[in-house]
Design a protein around this motif. Structure first.
Motif, PDB file in Angstrom:
ATOM      1  N   TYR A  86       0.826  -1.197   0.082  1.00 14.10           N
ATOM      2  CA  TYR A  86       0.113  -0.077   0.080  1.00 14.10           C
ATOM      3  C   TYR A  86       0.771   1.313   0.007  1.00 14.10           C
ATOM      4  O   TYR A  86       0.389   2.328   0.141  1.00 14.10           O
ATOM      5  CB  TYR A  86      -0.970  -0.118   1.136  1.00 14.10           C
ATOM      6  N   LEU A  87       2.087   0.959  -0.180  1.00 17.95           N
ATOM      7  CA  LEU A  87       3.199   2.318  -0.101  1.00 17.95           C
ATOM      8  C   LEU A  87       3.349   2.431  -1.491  1.00 17.95           C
ATOM      9  O   LEU A  87       3.519   1.359  -2.508  1.00 17.95           O
ATOM     10  CB  LEU A  87       4.350   2.056   0.800  1.00 17.95           C
ATOM     11  N   SER A  88       3.809   3.682  -2.147  1.00 19.33           N
ATOM     12  CA  SER A  88       4.360   3.964  -3.227  1.00 19.33           C
ATOM     13  C   SER A  88       5.793   3.579  -3.494  1.00 19.33           C
ATOM     14  O   SER A  88       6.432   3.205  -2.495  1.00 19.33           O
ATOM     15  CB  SER A  88       4.232   5.433  -3.570  1.00 19.33           C
ATOM     16  N   GLU A  89       6.131   3.395  -4.721  1.00 17.55           N
ATOM     17  CA  GLU A  89       7.799   3.040  -4.884  1.00 17.55           C
ATOM     18  C   GLU A  89       8.820   4.107  -4.214  1.00 17.55           C
ATOM     19  O   GLU A  89       9.539   3.551  -3.311  1.00 17.55           O
ATOM     20  CB  GLU A  89       7.982   3.018  -6.454  1.00 17.55           C
ATOM     21  N   GLU A  90       8.282   5.216  -4.278  1.00 16.59           N
ATOM     22  CA  GLU A  90       8.997   6.082  -3.311  1.00 16.59           C
ATOM     23  C   GLU A  90       9.156   6.126  -2.181  1.00 16.59           C
ATOM     24  O   GLU A  90      10.011   6.076  -1.451  1.00 16.59           O
ATOM     25  CB  GLU A  90       8.643   7.646  -3.999  1.00 16.59           C
ATOM     26  N   GLN A  91       7.858   5.811  -1.626  1.00 17.36           N
ATOM     27  CA  GLN A  91       7.827   5.612  -0.099  1.00 17.36           C
ATOM     28  C   GLN A  91       8.600   4.485   0.464  1.00 17.36           C
ATOM     29  O   GLN A  91       9.065   4.466   1.587  1.00 17.36           O
ATOM     30  CB  GLN A  91       6.121   5.503   0.350  1.00 17.36           C
ATOM     31  N   THR A  92       8.298   3.480  -0.402  1.00 19.17           N
ATOM     32  CA  THR A  92       9.079   2.128  -0.068  1.00 19.17           C
ATOM     33  C   THR A  92      10.534   2.331  -0.070  1.00 19.17           C
ATOM     34  O   THR A  92      11.106   1.720   0.651  1.00 19.17           O
ATOM     35  CB  THR A  92       8.506   0.912  -0.855  1.00 19.17           C
ATOM     36  N   TYR A 145       0.382  -8.792 -11.359  1.00 19.03           N
ATOM     37  CA  TYR A 145       0.087  -7.382 -11.374  1.00 19.03           C
ATOM     38  C   TYR A 145      -0.970  -7.187 -12.043  1.00 19.03           C
ATOM     39  O   TYR A 145      -2.074  -6.336 -11.583  1.00 19.03           O
ATOM     40  CB  TYR A 145       0.962  -6.587 -11.848  1.00 19.03           C
ATOM     41  N   GLN A 189      -4.688  -5.321 -10.701  1.00 23.10           N
ATOM     42  CA  GLN A 189      -4.985  -4.485 -10.981  1.00 23.10           C
ATOM     43  C   GLN A 189      -6.308  -4.367 -12.022  1.00 23.10           C
ATOM     44  O   GLN A 189      -6.908  -3.518 -12.957  1.00 23.10           O
ATOM     45  CB  GLN A 189      -4.106  -3.603 -12.068  1.00 23.10           C
ATOM     46  N   VAL A 233      -0.720  -0.151  -4.514  1.00 19.45           N
ATOM     47  CA  VAL A 233       0.127   0.729  -5.489  1.00 19.45           C
ATOM     48  C   VAL A 233       1.504   0.290  -5.725  1.00 19.45           C
ATOM     49  O   VAL A 233       2.241   1.240  -6.354  1.00 19.45           O
ATOM     50  CB  VAL A 233       0.147   2.308  -4.724  1.00 19.45           C
ATOM     51  N   PHE A 234       2.071  -0.397  -5.095  1.00 22.48           N
ATOM     52  CA  PHE A 234       3.398  -0.867  -5.157  1.00 22.48           C
ATOM     53  C   PHE A 234       3.715  -1.963  -6.234  1.00 22.48           C
ATOM     54  O   PHE A 234       3.099  -3.344  -5.970  1.00 22.48           O
ATOM     55  CB  PHE A 234       3.982  -1.534  -3.915  1.00 22.48           C
ATOM     56  N   TYR A 235       3.960  -1.599  -7.422  1.00 24.25           N
ATOM     57  CA  TYR A 235       4.303  -2.404  -8.565  1.00 24.25           C
ATOM     58  C   TYR A 235       5.530  -2.164  -9.373  1.00 24.25           C
ATOM     59  O   TYR A 235       5.666  -1.849 -10.465  1.00 24.25           O
ATOM     60  CB  TYR A 235       3.040  -2.137  -9.585  1.00 24.25           C
TER      61      TYR A 235
END
Length: 250
Positions: A130-136, A162, A166, A180-182
């Motif tokens: 549930y985190l974006s790539e940037e957040q992760t 994926y 989606q 959102v983490f793909y």
């Protein structure tokens, strides 16, 4: 009782919830085993980020010297403390009220934990998707900065799955908590941010060992039977949990 009623209602409305129930059972089994093995390997601190209603400190057979730290939103921590006020954990349980999106606060917390621990395992069960790539990426880097953060247990989804995640129907079902983490290269992503795979346990593979087959509908079972064997084997490795360790400096 409230949770049970919600679960029953979801089963009646959405047949796929049978899969969700199966998935939660298998992931619990996998993570429990990881934790037991890590403690046997000398881990003295478990940090559960986004702990939610996790009850491992109460139900698992843990050393009473083990330090277990739960971090979550203030409302969640308050609710757990109220519900479990009369129950006694089996280890040294601490709870921290914090929004983990506040990077300065979490860096300070990680530094404090690191200073008091010799060997630490991080658990993010049902958090990273549930985190974006940037957040992760920033979370991974913050964890990697700590010299005594030795392990990290994290959800794994193969890029091959994926498109199913989606799909329009699933997006509608998950609209209040979208995945959102793909990352296109899951393992490459974590390696780029300081972590490398030590072990991976796939949910379907582990469930077959336990005699708990994936509760697929009849048509999915038929399609699986008609697939080439290599494709069936690949599908067994669509989801799981990975045990990460700090990657060597490059």
């Amino acid at each position: 009782e409230k949770g049970r009623k919600i679960a029953e209602a979801m089963h009646q409305r959405v047949p796929s919830m049978r899969y969700t129930s199966w998935s939660v059972v298998i992931r619990t089994y996998i993570i429990d085993n990881y934790i037991q093995e890590l403690i046997a390997d000398g881990v003295d601190t478990i940090v559960n980020l986004g702990a939610g209603l996790d009850s491992r400190p109460y139900r698992m057979n843990l050393p009473n010297t083990l330090r277990w730290i739960e971090v979550d939103y203030p409302a969640m921590i308050e609710r757990k403390q109220k519900i479990l006020a009369e129950d006694k954990p089996r280890c040294q349980l601490e709870r921290v009220s914090m929004d983990l999106a506040d990077r300065n606060l979490r860096q300070k917390l990680f530094s404090e934990i690191n200073a008091k621990s010799k060997k630490t395992a991080i658990l993010t069960e049902g958090v990273v998707p549930y985190l974006s790539e940037e957040q992760t990426a920033t979370l991974a880097e913050d964890l990697r900065q700590q010299s005594h953060f030795n392990y990290w247990i994290v959800d794994y989804f193969s890029p091959r799955v994926y498109k199913y995640m989606q799909a329009a129907q699933r997006k509608q079902q998950m609209k209040n908590a979208p995945v959102v983490f793909y990352p296109s290269d899951w393992f490459g992503f974590f390696k780029a941010h300081g972590w490398t795979q030590k072990d991976i346990r796939y949910q379907t593979v582990e469930s077959l060992k336990l005699g708990r087959k994936t509760p697929n509908p009849w048509w999915a079972q038929l399609l699986s039977y008609l697939m080439p064997p290599a494709r069936r084997e690949e599908m067994k490795r669509f989801t799981g949990y990975v045990l990460l360790t700090p990657a060597p400096p490059t």
